[in-house]
Design a protein around this motif. Structure first.
Motif, PDB file in Angstrom:
ATOM      1  N   VAL A 162       3.012  -1.603   0.646  1.00  0.00           N
ATOM      2  CA  VAL A 162       3.809  -2.649   0.231  1.00  0.00           C
ATOM      3  C   VAL A 162       4.402  -1.347  -1.101  1.00  0.00           C
ATOM      4  CG1 VAL A 162       3.850  -4.222  -1.862  1.00  0.00           C
ATOM      5  CG2 VAL A 162       2.355  -4.247   0.603  1.00  0.00           C
ATOM      6  N   THR A 163       5.435  -1.228  -1.667  1.00  0.00           N
ATOM      7  CA  THR A 163       5.833  -0.945  -2.959  1.00  0.00           C
ATOM      8  C   THR A 163       6.145  -1.532  -4.246  1.00  0.00           C
ATOM      9  OG1 THR A 163       8.097  -1.076  -2.047  1.00  0.00           O
ATOM     10  CG2 THR A 163       7.413   0.604  -1.263  1.00  0.00           C
ATOM     11  N   LYS A 164       5.641  -2.472  -3.823  1.00  0.00           N
ATOM     12  CA  LYS A 164       6.360  -3.998  -4.475  1.00  0.00           C
ATOM     13  C   LYS A 164       4.785  -4.050  -6.310  1.00  0.00           C
ATOM     14  CE  LYS A 164       6.806  -8.909  -5.831  1.00  0.00           C
ATOM     15  NZ  LYS A 164       7.285  -9.977  -5.555  1.00  0.00           N
ATOM     16  N   VAL A 165       5.771  -4.288  -7.095  1.00  0.00           N
ATOM     17  CA  VAL A 165       4.947  -3.514  -7.961  1.00  0.00           C
ATOM     18  C   VAL A 165       3.587  -5.300  -8.371  1.00  0.00           C
ATOM     19  CG1 VAL A 165       4.352  -3.553 -10.778  1.00  0.00           C
ATOM     20  CG2 VAL A 165       6.276  -2.546  -9.228  1.00  0.00           C
ATOM     21  N   GLY A 166       1.873  -4.520  -7.904  1.00  0.00           N
ATOM     22  CA  GLY A 166       1.140  -5.584  -8.088  1.00  0.00           C
ATOM     23  C   GLY A 166       0.163  -5.475  -7.315  1.00  0.00           C
ATOM     24  N   PRO A 167      -0.975  -6.614  -7.635  1.00  0.00           N
ATOM     25  CA  PRO A 167      -2.471  -5.504  -6.549  1.00  0.00           C
ATOM     26  C   PRO A 167      -2.770  -4.814  -5.501  1.00  0.00           C
ATOM     27  CG  PRO A 167      -2.047  -8.036  -6.364  1.00  0.00           C
ATOM     28  CD  PRO A 167      -0.838  -7.939  -7.365  1.00  0.00           C
ATOM     29  N   ASN A 168      -1.487  -5.333  -4.526  1.00  0.00           N
ATOM     30  CA  ASN A 168      -0.902  -4.893  -2.682  1.00  0.00           C
ATOM     31  C   ASN A 168      -0.518  -3.407  -2.773  1.00  0.00           C
ATOM     32  OD1 ASN A 168      -3.346  -6.678  -1.548  1.00  0.00           O
ATOM     33  ND2 ASN A 168      -1.411  -8.387  -1.760  1.00  0.00           N
ATOM     34  N   ARG A 169       0.550  -3.109  -4.143  1.00  0.00           N
ATOM     35  CA  ARG A 169       0.729  -1.612  -4.200  1.00  0.00           C
ATOM     36  C   ARG A 169       0.169  -0.682  -3.828  1.00  0.00           C
ATOM     37  NH1 ARG A 169       4.846   0.526  -8.511  1.00  0.00           N
ATOM     38  NH2 ARG A 169       6.279   1.997  -7.810  1.00  0.00           N
ATOM     39  N   GLY A 170       0.481  -0.318  -2.293  1.00  0.00           N
ATOM     40  CA  GLY A 170       0.334   1.650  -2.216  1.00  0.00           C
ATOM     41  C   GLY A 170      -0.567   0.548  -0.262  1.00  0.00           C
ATOM     42  N   ARG A 171      -0.687  -0.766  -0.587  1.00  0.00           N
ATOM     43  CA  ARG A 171      -1.636  -1.044   1.265  1.00  0.00           C
ATOM     44  C   ARG A 171      -0.510  -1.155   1.849  1.00  0.00           C
ATOM     45  NH1 ARG A 171      -5.321  -6.744   1.321  1.00  0.00           N
ATOM     46  NH2 ARG A 171      -5.586  -6.321   3.400  1.00  0.00           N
ATOM     47  N   GLY A 193       8.180 -13.654  13.118  1.00  0.00           N
ATOM     48  CA  GLY A 193       7.097 -13.223  11.986  1.00  0.00           C
ATOM     49  C   GLY A 193       5.498 -12.519  12.198  1.00  0.00           C
ATOM     50  N   PHE A 194       5.187 -11.504  13.183  1.00  0.00           N
ATOM     51  CA  PHE A 194       4.299 -11.124  12.876  1.00  0.00           C
ATOM     52  C   PHE A 194       4.083 -10.440  11.577  1.00  0.00           C
ATOM     53  CE2 PHE A 194       1.808  -6.534  13.868  1.00  0.00           C
ATOM     54  CZ  PHE A 194       0.219  -7.492  14.542  1.00  0.00           C
ATOM     55  N   PHE A 195       2.472 -10.573  10.832  1.00  0.00           N
ATOM     56  CA  PHE A 195       2.663  -9.562  10.148  1.00  0.00           C
ATOM     57  C   PHE A 195       1.041  -9.421   9.866  1.00  0.00           C
ATOM     58  CE2 PHE A 195      -0.014  -9.230   5.943  1.00  0.00           C
ATOM     59  CZ  PHE A 195       0.636  -7.887   4.977  1.00  0.00           C
ATOM     60  N   LYS A 196       0.273  -8.244   9.744  1.00  0.00           N
ATOM     61  CA  LYS A 196      -1.027  -8.031   9.529  1.00  0.00           C
ATOM     62  C   LYS A 196      -1.884  -6.498   8.667  1.00  0.00           C
ATOM     63  CE  LYS A 196      -4.991  -6.789  12.618  1.00  0.00           C
ATOM     64  NZ  LYS A 196      -5.290  -6.858  14.147  1.00  0.00           N
ATOM     65  N   TRP A 197      -2.198  -7.243   7.807  1.00  0.00           N
ATOM     66  CA  TRP A 197      -2.879  -5.660   7.137  1.00  0.00           C
ATOM     67  C   TRP A 197      -3.754  -4.260   7.845  1.00  0.00           C
ATOM     68  CZ3 TRP A 197      -0.419  -5.344   2.226  1.00  0.00           C
ATOM     69  CH2 TRP A 197      -0.684  -6.500   1.705  1.00  0.00           C
ATOM     70  N   ALA A 198      -3.127  -3.306   7.884  1.00  0.00           N
ATOM     71  CA  ALA A 198      -3.236  -2.144   8.144  1.00  0.00           C
ATOM     72  C   ALA A 198      -5.285  -2.245   7.591  1.00  0.00           C
ATOM     73  CB  ALA A 198      -3.116  -0.811   7.964  1.00  0.00           C
ATOM     74  N   LYS A 199      -5.745  -2.057   8.389  1.00  0.00           N
ATOM     75  CA  LYS A 199      -7.348  -1.820   7.850  1.00  0.00           C
ATOM     76  C   LYS A 199      -7.700   0.089   7.075  1.00  0.00           C
ATOM     77  CE  LYS A 199      -9.555  -4.019  11.795  1.00  0.00           C
ATOM     78  NZ  LYS A 199     -10.882  -3.511  12.718  1.00  0.00           N
TER      79      LYS A 199
END
Length: 456
Positions: A421-430, A450-456
């Motif tokens: 995530v490069t967009k400014v916000g709480p998830n930036r860098g995630r 539409g697959f999406f999954k957060w990396a651990k």
């Protein structure tokens, strides 16, 4: 000459696209090239870019930020311009802006205007070719939207002023950074037509009976052509599915349209996230200026006469050839000594390792090895530094296990792609996983699911 070819292309970095750019310039099939987003400073330009055979070059650089924006126009000797300027403001005009606004709008190196003359029957006509890279409206920075709209207003004010003179025509070529109609966008949303930039562009192309108006040449000639895009998100591989936008234009005043033959997208040319657009003209006899405008690179003092680059050091002192030869010999000698030292070090390491396997477990001391190889204190320090570095690499390899294994996407059952995530916000860098297929229409089974999954 009674025909004319002009190419406009956002190169997304002149140095990164240099090979393709030089290939195009060397083809000699095009009379004028307009490149945008050069992202290059004057001190980064070498003679291969500044001096292209049979062309003269005119650069505009940002004044406050290097490696950003920038445009350049290359004109063949057959159509050498009579003037060149990198500003919309030339005679103290304000165009209803205050001085600080004008200074800011002109500070990013987004404009190069070349003036050409051509004959229409027995009448001489002016042609102002405007190579422009319009700003992008950053959704996270409202000030950039205001900047972009003001830039549009300034450009329009300038071209309408020029058209007040008789026998004058306008060509605007470049990245306008706004798609005009829904047909020019791969996925227009419900608020597409509400964009203030889009509203300005549609007004700019509105036909008027009481004053000159401007024409989107490609759309005028190809009104029903769909999927005619010029820009794609290459990070998402969107060019593979032609999932893009048309934001690169060739624009003329309505009176110049009779000279236009065609406008085509050169989608087979790679090297940027944009493709070039070629404008072909007919029945137009361009005149050649007897001299070069002052902005030509041919007058840059950091280069010598002709096409050979002169380094800045040559302006300071003359280098004696014997001194240069002596320095080269000393440099070669130092390289040989360094190579010998490293070979000695590798030999020492090998012999150290073998001593530990001997049956009597006799150790060879470090000082003994140093004496055998004739090491100096500085060489020994270098060896210790290399050893420490190698040990650190081994330790880090043991600690780190690499990036997480990508899961399979649900739509295609293939390994997904890890992104950040490069967009400014709480998830930036995630980090997160998405389908590795190129982005495309939702109903296209070959494009991204539409697959999406957060990396651990």
């Amino acid at each position: 000459m009674n025909s004319l070819k002009i190419v406009t292309w956002n190169v997304n970095g002149l140095r990164s696209a240099k090979h393709t750019v030089l290939q195009m310039l060397e083809s000699h099939d095009v009379d004028i090239y307009c490149f945008q987003e050069t992202k290059i400073s004057r001190n980064q330009i070498d003679d291969s870019i500044a001096f292209v055979p049979d062309y003269s070059a005119y650069f505009s650089f940002p004044k406050v930020k290097s490696g950003y924006s920038g445009v350049v126009t290359y004109c063949s000797e057959r159509v050498r311009p009579f003037d060149a300027q990198e500003s919309f403001v030339t005679n103290g005009e304000t165009f209803d802006f205050i001085e600080s606004q004008l200074k800011e709008l002109e500070s990013e190196g987004r404009t190069m205007i070349t003036k050409h003359l051509f004959m229409d029957d027995k009448e001489q006509m002016n042609l102002f070719l405007i190579n422009v890279y319009c700003p992008r409206a950053d959704p996270e920075n409202p000030d950039r939207l205001i900047f972009k709209l003001n830039f549009y207003r300034l450009m329009e004010s300038k071209v309408r002023q020029l058209l007040q003179n008789e026998n004058t025509h306008i060509l605007i070529l470049g990245d306008i950074n706004t798609s005009c109609k829904r047909i020019d966008h791969c996925d227009p949303d419900d608020e597409f037509d509400e964009s203030p930039c889009r509203q300005w562009l549609n007004d700019f192309f509105t036909i008027s009976n009481d004053k000159p108006y401007f024409i989107d040449i490609f759309r005028h000639l190809h009104p029903e052509t769909k999927n005619a895009f010029t820009c794609w998100n290459t990070r998402m591989n969107a060019r593979e599915t032609n999932y893009g936008t048309r934001i690169d234009y060739c624009i003329c005043n309505n009176g110049f349209l009779r000279y236009v033959e065609d406008c085509v997208h050169l989608t087979d040319v790679m090297g940027s996230d944009h493709c070039p657009v070629m404008l072909k003209m007919k029945n137009i006899k361009i005149l050649t200026s007897p001299s070069y405008p002052k902005l030509s690179t041919k007058f840059w003092p950091e280069f010598g006469v002709g096409t050979k680059q002169m380094k800045m050091t040559a302006f300071l002192h003359r280098v004696d050839s014997n001194v240069m030869e002596r320095e080269n010999k000393e440099s070669s000698s130092r390289k040989r000594q360094k190579t010998t030292s490293i070979k000695q070090y590798l030999s020492i390491v090998s012999r150290k390792s073998s001593t530990f396997t001997q049956s009597n477990n006799t150790l060879v001391t470090e000082s003994k090895l140093n004496e055998e190889c004739g090491q100096t204190a500085s060489q020994q320090a270098m060896f210790e530094k290399i050893s420490a570095s190698n040990d650190a690499v081994i330790q880090w390899k043991n600690v780190l296990c690499g990036p997480p294994k990508p899961p399979l996407c649900t739509g295609h059952n293939i390994p997904s792609t890890l992104r950040t995530v490069t967009k400014v916000g709480p998830n930036r860098g995630r980090q997160f996983f998405v389908c590795s297929r190129p982005v495309g229409p939702r109903n296209d089974p070959t494009s991204q699911c539409g697959f999406f999954k957060w990396a651990k």
